[in-house]
Each structure stands twice: as structure tokens, then as C-alpha cells.
Design a protein around this motif. Structure first.
Motif, mmCIF file in Angstrom:
data_model
loop_
_atom_site.group_PDB
_atom_site.id
_atom_site.type_symbol
_atom_site.label_atom_id
_atom_site.label_comp_id
_atom_site.label_asym_id
_atom_site.label_seq_id
_atom_site.Cartn_x
_atom_site.Cartn_y
_atom_site.Cartn_z
ATOM 1 N N GLN A 43 0.827 -1.206 0.000
ATOM 2 C CA GLN A 43 0.000 0.000 0.000
ATOM 3 C C GLN A 43 0.862 1.258 0.000
ATOM 4 O OE1 GLN A 43 -4.036 1.113 2.266
ATOM 5 N NE2 GLN A 43 -2.319 0.886 3.669
ATOM 6 N N SER A 44 1.905 1.259 0.802
ATOM 7 C CA SER A 44 2.797 2.422 0.868
ATOM 8 C C SER A 44 3.518 2.642 -0.460
ATOM 9 C CB SER A 44 3.816 2.239 1.993
ATOM 10 O OG SER A 44 3.177 2.121 3.244
ATOM 11 N N ASP A 45 3.983 1.562 -1.085
ATOM 12 C CA ASP A 45 4.671 1.696 -2.375
ATOM 13 C C ASP A 45 3.753 2.271 -3.442
ATOM 14 O OD1 ASP A 45 6.971 0.701 -1.303
ATOM 15 O OD2 ASP A 45 6.665 -1.357 -2.008
ATOM 16 N N ILE A 46 2.496 1.827 -3.441
ATOM 17 C CA ILE A 46 1.531 2.328 -4.429
ATOM 18 C C ILE A 46 1.322 3.828 -4.265
ATOM 19 C CG2 ILE A 46 -0.914 2.288 -5.064
ATOM 20 C CD1 ILE A 46 -0.862 -0.737 -4.601
ATOM 21 N N PHE A 47 1.140 4.285 -3.037
ATOM 22 C CA PHE A 47 0.877 5.712 -2.828
ATOM 23 C C PHE A 47 2.148 6.546 -2.946
ATOM 24 C CE2 PHE A 47 -3.127 4.125 -1.373
ATOM 25 C CZ PHE A 47 -4.020 5.141 -1.674
ATOM 26 N N ASP A 48 3.286 5.953 -2.655
ATOM 27 C CA ASP A 48 4.541 6.662 -2.938
ATOM 28 C C ASP A 48 4.648 6.987 -4.423
ATOM 29 O OD1 ASP A 48 5.231 6.503 -0.308
ATOM 30 O OD2 ASP A 48 6.660 4.845 -0.548
ATOM 31 N N HIS A 49 4.323 6.008 -5.245
ATOM 32 C CA HIS A 49 4.413 6.205 -6.696
ATOM 33 C C HIS A 49 3.387 7.228 -7.172
ATOM 34 C CE1 HIS A 49 5.204 5.050 -10.889
ATOM 35 N NE2 HIS A 49 3.888 5.149 -11.060
ATOM 36 N N ILE A 50 2.168 7.109 -6.664
ATOM 37 C CA ILE A 50 1.095 8.020 -7.102
ATOM 38 C C ILE A 50 1.424 9.461 -6.734
ATOM 39 C CG2 ILE A 50 -1.317 8.649 -6.707
ATOM 40 C CD1 ILE A 50 -1.919 5.669 -6.429
ATOM 41 N N LEU A 51 1.877 9.687 -5.506
ATOM 42 C CA LEU A 51 2.216 11.051 -5.079
ATOM 43 C C LEU A 51 3.402 11.600 -5.871
ATOM 44 C CD1 LEU A 51 1.836 10.598 -1.211
ATOM 45 C CD2 LEU A 51 0.349 11.941 -2.715
ATOM 46 N N SER A 52 4.337 10.742 -6.231
ATOM 47 C CA SER A 52 5.521 11.203 -6.967
ATOM 48 C C SER A 52 5.208 11.555 -8.411
ATOM 49 C CB SER A 52 6.611 10.121 -6.936
ATOM 50 O OG SER A 52 6.995 9.836 -5.613
ATOM 51 N N VAL A 53 4.219 10.871 -9.002
ATOM 52 C CA VAL A 53 3.919 11.092 -10.419
ATOM 53 C C VAL A 53 2.914 12.218 -10.633
ATOM 54 C CG1 VAL A 53 1.923 9.555 -10.744
ATOM 55 C CG2 VAL A 53 3.656 9.745 -12.553
ATOM 56 N N MET A 54 2.236 12.654 -9.592
ATOM 57 C CA MET A 54 1.207 13.690 -9.739
ATOM 58 C C MET A 54 1.739 14.995 -10.351
ATOM 59 S SD MET A 54 -1.243 13.304 -6.394
ATOM 60 C CE MET A 54 -2.029 14.860 -6.764
ATOM 61 N N PRO A 55 2.905 15.502 -9.956
ATOM 62 C CA PRO A 55 3.404 16.742 -10.574
ATOM 63 C C PRO A 55 3.582 16.630 -12.087
ATOM 64 C CG PRO A 55 4.598 16.285 -8.553
ATOM 65 C CD PRO A 55 3.768 15.084 -8.831
ATOM 66 N N SER A 56 3.809 15.429 -12.606
ATOM 67 C CA SER A 56 3.948 15.252 -14.051
ATOM 68 C C SER A 56 2.645 15.563 -14.779
ATOM 69 C CB SER A 56 4.392 13.820 -14.375
ATOM 70 O OG SER A 56 5.626 13.533 -13.772
ATOM 71 N N PHE A 57 1.542 15.520 -14.074
ATOM 72 C CA PHE A 57 0.241 15.825 -14.652
ATOM 73 C C PHE A 57 -0.232 17.231 -14.253
ATOM 74 C CE2 PHE A 57 0.493 11.251 -14.626
ATOM 75 C CZ PHE A 57 -0.067 10.887 -15.827
ATOM 76 N N GLY A 58 0.624 17.975 -13.603
ATOM 77 C CA GLY A 58 0.259 19.330 -13.203
ATOM 78 C C GLY A 58 -0.722 19.376 -12.052
ATOM 79 N N LEU A 59 -0.812 18.321 -11.274
ATOM 80 C CA LEU A 59 -1.750 18.264 -10.169
ATOM 81 C C LEU A 59 -1.036 18.482 -8.845
ATOM 82 C CD1 LEU A 59 -3.826 15.153 -11.301
ATOM 83 C CD2 LEU A 59 -4.596 17.530 -11.349
ATOM 84 N N ARG A 60 -1.758 19.062 -7.908
ATOM 85 C CA ARG A 60 -1.216 19.296 -6.576
ATOM 86 C C ARG A 60 -2.095 18.610 -5.533
ATOM 87 N NH1 ARG A 60 -1.037 24.610 -8.491
ATOM 88 N NH2 ARG A 60 -2.796 25.121 -7.149
ATOM 89 N N VAL A 61 -1.460 18.077 -4.523
ATOM 90 C CA VAL A 61 -2.197 17.499 -3.395
ATOM 91 C C VAL A 61 -2.623 18.623 -2.466
ATOM 92 C CG1 VAL A 61 -2.093 15.903 -1.445
ATOM 93 C CG2 VAL A 61 -0.883 15.360 -3.566
ATOM 94 N N TYR A 62 -3.875 18.585 -2.047
ATOM 95 C CA TYR A 62 -4.351 19.618 -1.121
ATOM 96 C C TYR A 62 -3.900 19.262 0.292
ATOM 97 C CZ TYR A 62 -7.297 22.776 1.494
ATOM 98 O OH TYR A 62 -7.742 23.758 2.339
ATOM 99 N N GLN A 63 -3.356 20.268 0.983
ATOM 100 C CA GLN A 63 -3.065 20.143 2.403
ATOM 101 C C GLN A 63 -3.208 21.510 3.043
ATOM 102 O OE1 GLN A 63 0.792 18.340 2.326
ATOM 103 N NE2 GLN A 63 1.879 20.273 2.045
ATOM 104 N N ARG A 64 -3.628 21.544 4.272
ATOM 105 C CA ARG A 64 -3.969 22.815 4.913
ATOM 106 C C ARG A 64 -2.748 23.711 5.081
ATOM 107 N NH1 ARG A 64 -9.085 22.842 6.920
ATOM 108 N NH2 ARG A 64 -10.109 20.822 7.181
ATOM 109 N N VAL A 65 -1.611 23.133 5.407
ATOM 110 C CA VAL A 65 -0.401 23.931 5.593
ATOM 111 C C VAL A 65 0.662 23.347 4.668
ATOM 112 C CG1 VAL A 65 1.370 24.685 7.190
ATOM 113 C CG2 VAL A 65 -0.974 24.387 7.987
ATOM 114 N N SER A 66 1.208 24.162 3.756
ATOM 115 C CA SER A 66 2.228 23.694 2.842
ATOM 116 C C SER A 66 3.139 24.845 2.480
ATOM 117 C CB SER A 66 1.588 23.122 1.578
ATOM 118 O OG SER A 66 0.927 24.131 0.848
ATOM 119 N N ASP A 67 4.291 24.529 1.875
ATOM 120 C CA ASP A 67 5.215 25.555 1.413
ATOM 121 C C ASP A 67 4.569 26.431 0.363
ATOM 122 O OD1 ASP A 67 7.028 24.497 3.117
ATOM 123 O OD2 ASP A 67 8.007 23.238 1.607
ATOM 124 N N LYS A 68 3.741 25.842 -0.460
ATOM 125 C CA LYS A 68 3.090 26.597 -1.527
ATOM 126 C C LYS A 68 2.192 27.677 -0.964
ATOM 127 C CE LYS A 68 1.750 27.339 -5.830
ATOM 128 N NZ LYS A 68 2.680 27.843 -6.836
#
Length: 374
Positions: free
Chosen positions: A345-370
Motif C-alpha cells: 500500500q505504501s509503495d503504491i501511494f509513494d508512486h502516485i504522489l511522486s507522479v502527480m506533478p507530471s500531470f500538473g496536479l497538486r495534493v491539497y493540504q492545509r499547511v504547505s510551502d506553496k
């Protein structure tokens, strides 16, 4: 003399047991059933031959009768207890033990034998029939019901559990009310022992298994697949239409090559049908980075070596909220082992989170550097 008879009897029985092909007699020998059975001979001899001594009116006759009767009661009790232990061992060694536990019934049998022995000894001491004692129990039946309430409820629950095969030793269960989350170690007459994952032992009433909401993970273990159901919240501001450059770049991904080729044919066919609207950016069909990302993750999961191919596998959108647009991953792993499952499960979500920027998508989080930079 009687010691020699017992030794001869046990020696003969041991020889017979050793040459038989069945196992049930071996278990009876292990629990001492035949050894205790041999102790019945002197008691039976005294009990049935006492009248031949012509001592009916003497105190010696009464003493011999009382001693022989008491000896037979206690010895019979020990023989029955050994027999119950032997039955338990025989059943535990069979394949049926994995389907329906009988620990509760074994404990009930032991309790009934003990109560029967107590009644017989009391009736012998007061010189009254055991039926006389039983007739007096009706007066204290209500008190006995209160005393043996948990025993009665546990016995009824044990029948339901065994008849419906609801639970078995080794099953992983969760009971939120009692904070139980672990494997069943023993299903007894009054209590069930559960070893939690933190290695603590929890005891709960047996009837709680039939009266409280209980989650049994046995089905998951038997099917060989454990579910992954987890979502990632997407920042909805990052969802846009895909440009030609994006499509060209994504078409080089192995998991998107066939998908994008099929979609390009569909879009070309759609443009022919809606010639007048092809320049309308609002109404014309176009691919989005989010839709392409979902297709990528879906194909990635279907090709994953540790995702079960025979169970449901999908990537879906959930209801948007103030914390973004949830994209849920729903699939099953090929293993139910805890550590292996968590790693997959961790490997799957590691990959998904890492590939998201390639699609121009951002993960929502309440506090972030962005958010801080903005």
C-alpha cells in the motif's frame, strides 16, 4: 492383588492401543482414561460382593457400603473427566476443529459432571435419593439463574457460534465497544480470550460475540486478498484541460500509450460530428490532466504485480469538499499478511504522489510551502 490386576490391565490395553491404526485410543491413553478406568475394579468388587459377607446389620457393612459407594463416585468422576479430555483432544486433532470450536461444550460437560458428583456425594452423606435433592432445587431456581447467568448465556451463545460457524479460534476480530482488535485464542463457556496486536490479552463475555457488533476478518483471510481503500485530496485549482504538449509528453508513458491513442480516435470522430463547435473551447470534448491521471493510476494498478486481478480495482472521484477533490484508490492486494500489505500500500501511494506533478496536479493540504509563499 488389585495393583497387579491394574498393571496387567494397563499393560494389555497399552499393547492393543499400540497396534491399532486409529488415533482416538492413543489420545484416551494419553489423558489417562484407561488408567483411571482400572481403578473402578476394586470399588465394583466391594460394592457387589459386600452382601456375601453377611454383615447387613452391622456397622462394618454400612462402612464398607459407604466407602465403596464414595470410591465409585469419585473414580467415576475422574474417568468421565478423562473421557471428556480425550474427546476434546480427538476433536482438536480433526479437520472439524477449524470450522467449529467446542471448548464451551467441553466446559459445560465438565461442569455437569462435577455437579452430578456433588449431588451424588451429598445424597450419600444424608442417606437420601438424588431425586429428593433435585426436587428441592425448584425453590432456589431463581437464585441459581442469577448465579449461572453468564454460564447460561455463554452456553446458548456457544450453540449459536458452533451451529452457524460464526467464529473460530485464530479468527481476527474487532469489537469497538470493548476495544478488542486481534486474534481469538480461546472460546470458552463464559469468556473469550483475544490477543490484541499490542500483545495484550483481552477477555470478553462469550455472549458478546452474538449480541455486540463484531467484525470478523476471516473472509478476507480465506479469499487471499486484502482491500486498499484510501483517497488523495486534489487541489481543485490544479485541474485544467490538457494541452497538445501535455498529451505528447504523456503518450510516452507506458500506462497511457493505449489510452491516449484510443481517446485521440474518439475525439477525432467527435470533431467530425460537431464540426461547427470544434472551436468552442467550452463545449468541445477535451482531455483533462485529472482524467488522464486517473487513467494512468487505473492502468498502473491493473499492471501491478501485487494487486489482485480477480477482485474489484478502480480509481474514482468522491464528493468534493473544502479540503479538495478526493481521488480514491480501491483495489485488493494479493496477500493478507499485515507487513507485506502495508508495504504494498505504501509503495503504491509513494508512486502516485511522486507522479502527480507530471500531470500538473497538486495534493491539497492545509499547511504547505506553496500556501506560505502565496
Amino acid at each position: 492383588m488389585w495393583a497387579g490386576v491394574r498393571i496387567l490391565f494397563l499393560w494389555k490395553v497399552t499393547r492393543i492401543v499400540s497396534v491399532t491404526k486409529t488415533n482416538w485410543d492413543d489420545y484416551l491413553l494419553q489423558v489417562g482414561f484407561f488408567r483411571r478406568l482400572a481403578h473402578l475394579f476394586p470399588g465394583l468388587f466391594l460394592y457387589y460382593t459386600n452382601t456375601n459377607f453377611n454383615l447387613e446389620t452391622s456397622a462394618a457393612y454400612a462402612f464398607i457400603y459407604f466407602s465403596a459407594s464414595l470410591y465409585l463416585i469419585v473414580t467415576s468422576f475422574l474417568v468421565l473427566q478423562a473421557l471428556i479430555s480425550g474427546i476434546d483432544k480427538i476433536y482438536q486433532a480433526s479437520e472439524y476443529a477449524k470450522k467449529a470450536p467446542i471448548t464451551g461444550f467441553i466446559q459445560v460437560a465438565r461442569l455437569l459432571v462435577t455437579i452430578m458428583m456433588i449431588f451424588l456425594i451429598i445424597s450419600l452423606l444424608i442417606g437420601q435419593s438424588p431425586i429428593y435433592l433435585l426436587s428441592g432445587l425448584t425453590a432456589i431456581a431463581a437464585v441459581l439463574l442469577l448465579i449461572f447467568k453468564d454460564t447460561i448465556l455463554g452456553f446458548v451463545a456457544g450453540i449459536q457460534i458452533a451451529a452457524n460457524r460464526m467464529f473460530n479460534e485464530g479468527d481476527w476480530i474487532e469489537i469497538a465497544k470493548y476495544g478488542v482488535d486481534g486474534d481469538i485464542k480461546e472460546i470458552g463457556l463464559t469468556v473469550v480470550k483475544v490477543q490484541n496486536w499490542d500483545k495484550t490479552i483481552a477477555t470478553i463475555p462469550t455472549y458478546a460475540l452474538t449480541t455486540e457488533p463484531v467484525k470478523n476478518w476471516r473472509g478476507m483471510t480465506k479469499t487471499g486478498g486484502r482491500r486498499i481503500k484510501r483517497s488523495i485530496n486534489i487541489d481543485m485549482k490544479s485541474v485544467v484541460f490538457a494541452s497538445k504538449e501535455d498529451l505528447s509528453r504523456w503518450s510516452k508513458y507506458n500506462f497511457l500509450e493505449k489510452y491516449l491513442h484510443r481517446k485521440s480516435l474518439e475525439l477525432a470522430e467527435d470533431e467530425k460530428k460537431t464540426e461547427s463547435e470544434k472551436r468552442d473551447l467550452v463545449n468541445a470534448r477535451k482531455l483533462t490532466n485529472l482524467g488522464t491521471f486517473r487513467a494512468y493510476v487505473d492502468n498502473y494498478l491493473k499492471e501491478h504485480p501485487f494487486v489482485h486481478k480477480d477482485f474489484t480495482c478502480m480509481v474514482r472521484q468522491l464528493k468534493p469538499s473544502e479540503v479538495g477533490l478526493p481521488i480514491e484508490i480501491y483495489c485488493f492486494t494479493t496477500t493478507t499478511e499485515w507487513i507485506a500489505y502495508e508495504n504494498i500500500q505504501s509503495d503504491i501511494f509513494d508512486h502516485i504522489l511522486s507522479v502527480m506533478p507530471s500531470f500538473g496536479l497538486r495534493v491539497y493540504q492545509r499547511v504547505s510551502d506553496k500556501s506560505k509563499s502565496e
